[in-house]
Design an enzyme around this catalytic site. Sequence first.
Site, short mmCIF file in Angstrom:
data_model
loop_
_atom_site.label_atom_id
_atom_site.label_comp_id
_atom_site.label_asym_id
_atom_site.label_seq_id
_atom_site.Cartn_x
_atom_site.Cartn_y
_atom_site.Cartn_z
N PHE A 269 0.96 -1.22 0.01
CA PHE A 269 0.16 -0.11 -0.08
C PHE A 269 0.98 1.19 -0.01
CE2 PHE A 269 -2.95 3.18 1.54
CZ PHE A 269 -3.96 2.90 1.36
N ASP B 196 1.65 -4.93 8.65
CA ASP B 196 0.80 -4.15 8.48
C ASP B 196 -0.55 -5.26 8.29
OD1 ASP B 196 -1.43 -2.66 7.43
OD2 ASP B 196 -0.18 -1.33 6.58
N ARG C 243 -12.24 -4.45 -7.57
CA ARG C 243 -12.00 -5.15 -6.32
C ARG C 243 -13.45 -5.33 -5.55
NH1 ARG C 243 -8.39 -2.62 -1.76
NH2 ARG C 243 -10.09 -1.09 -1.58
N TYR D 299 -11.07 0.70 10.51
CA TYR D 299 -12.39 1.26 9.50
C TYR D 299 -12.66 0.27 8.36
CZ TYR D 299 -8.51 3.66 6.98
OH TYR D 299 -7.46 3.85 6.35
N LYS D 300 -11.63 -0.79 8.08
CA LYS D 300 -12.16 -1.60 7.23
C LYS D 300 -13.08 -3.16 7.78
CE LYS D 300 -8.03 0.14 4.67
NZ LYS D 300 -6.80 -0.05 4.37
#
Length: 418
Positions: A131, A203, A377, A228-229
């Site tokens: 990322f 991560d 995605r 928040y995912k």
Amino acid sequence: MTVTTREQCAALDREDPLRGLRDEFELPKGVIYLDGNSLGARPRSAAARAAQVVTEEWGVGLIRSWNTAGWFQLPQRLGDKIAPLVGAKPGEVVVTDTTSINLFKVLAAALRVQAARDPARKVIVSERSNFPTDLYIAQGLADLLQQGYELRLVDAPEQIGAALGADTAVLMVTEVNYRTGHLLDMRAVTAQAHEKGALAVWDLCHSAGALPIDLHAAGADYAIGCTYKYLNGGPGSPAFVWVAPALREQFWQPLSGWWGHEAPFAMAPGYRPAQGVQRYMCGTQPITSMALVECGLDIFARTDMQALRAKSLALTDLFIALVESRCARHPLTLVTPRDHARRGSQVSIEHPQGFAVMAALIERGVIGDYREPRILRFGFTPLYVGFADVWDAVEVLRDVLDGETWKDARFQARSAVT
Ligand SMILES: *Cc1c(COP(=O)(O)O)cnc(C)c1O
């Protein structure tokens, strides 16, 4: 079983032991939400909790709420609820700041630990496909330190081993790749790092709440991730940080604000780091946002990660099979590994006009997202996505592709957030 009808999918939903958890979430009618890997859906309880924090705790309790409403302990209390999801022990995790900021802190600490052991270790190894914020933060830290630190990037997970050497300070990797959904073997990759004397920073943004994680069993050194995912904490909710107990007290981190101080309210002029992972905090916490993280975490207490993983794999298997059988004549290429041991909780599919196809899907209520280049995605959150949802989503995809509706001009324009 080969699934060929919607009725079969509905039957799978009826047999699903997790189906009751869907009622814990509020989703608009007509939406199939396949973007919980970017922003999790809202737990029903979050609205009442938000009102309580604002009107009672803030409005009436005022400053007293730091003590009376448990605000001061909130980072640790939430950390203790994340701990079982990531294979950490109580007291080892805090919720604070953002993933980007927590990465800066743990990377800096890891580099200091290594500098004390062997100053010749100057390299941070990562994947080019990591990322971007992870790479930007590592680069920024290397530039700030100005001591010859550098970032070394590999192009494929299989190259990680060869990139590690006597010059490597830290291996910084993300367990599930945000774009491809590729899952790394945390235990094996950490062992590779340790064999070469490097520390492993993990991560967990795309794996926490998506699949079972065991940081202790893997021997990991540092871990960070967002809430928040898959953890459904709300937009921009604060992230978490974990440090292996053996490393935790060796150094602190450079954002040495008063919340990481041993005695913040002693108001002493000199910094003394707190014992424990509290030293990874910096300043005053965003209580309104942080309080809502608990609503998402409390739903996880009603199930376990093994059950969620089993359903997640069943959902992604079904999605792949249906796309391949029902959209076979279209130029779709599966990017996500088929191998369960290598797959996160998402399916990424390449299409030459991926952006426009996703825009057309979103207009039809099938919300996934688009990632450069050309990737559709789809994230599968087993807490609230069902098997009939998968069927319906594939039918909309088939319709958009068969009817070429994505060619319409309104699907070509890009917004700021994709
Ligand atoms: C989502 C994500 C981030 C986000 O970082 P923020 O600081 O919350 O913006 C970082 N790293 C990875 C791997 C991610 O998937």
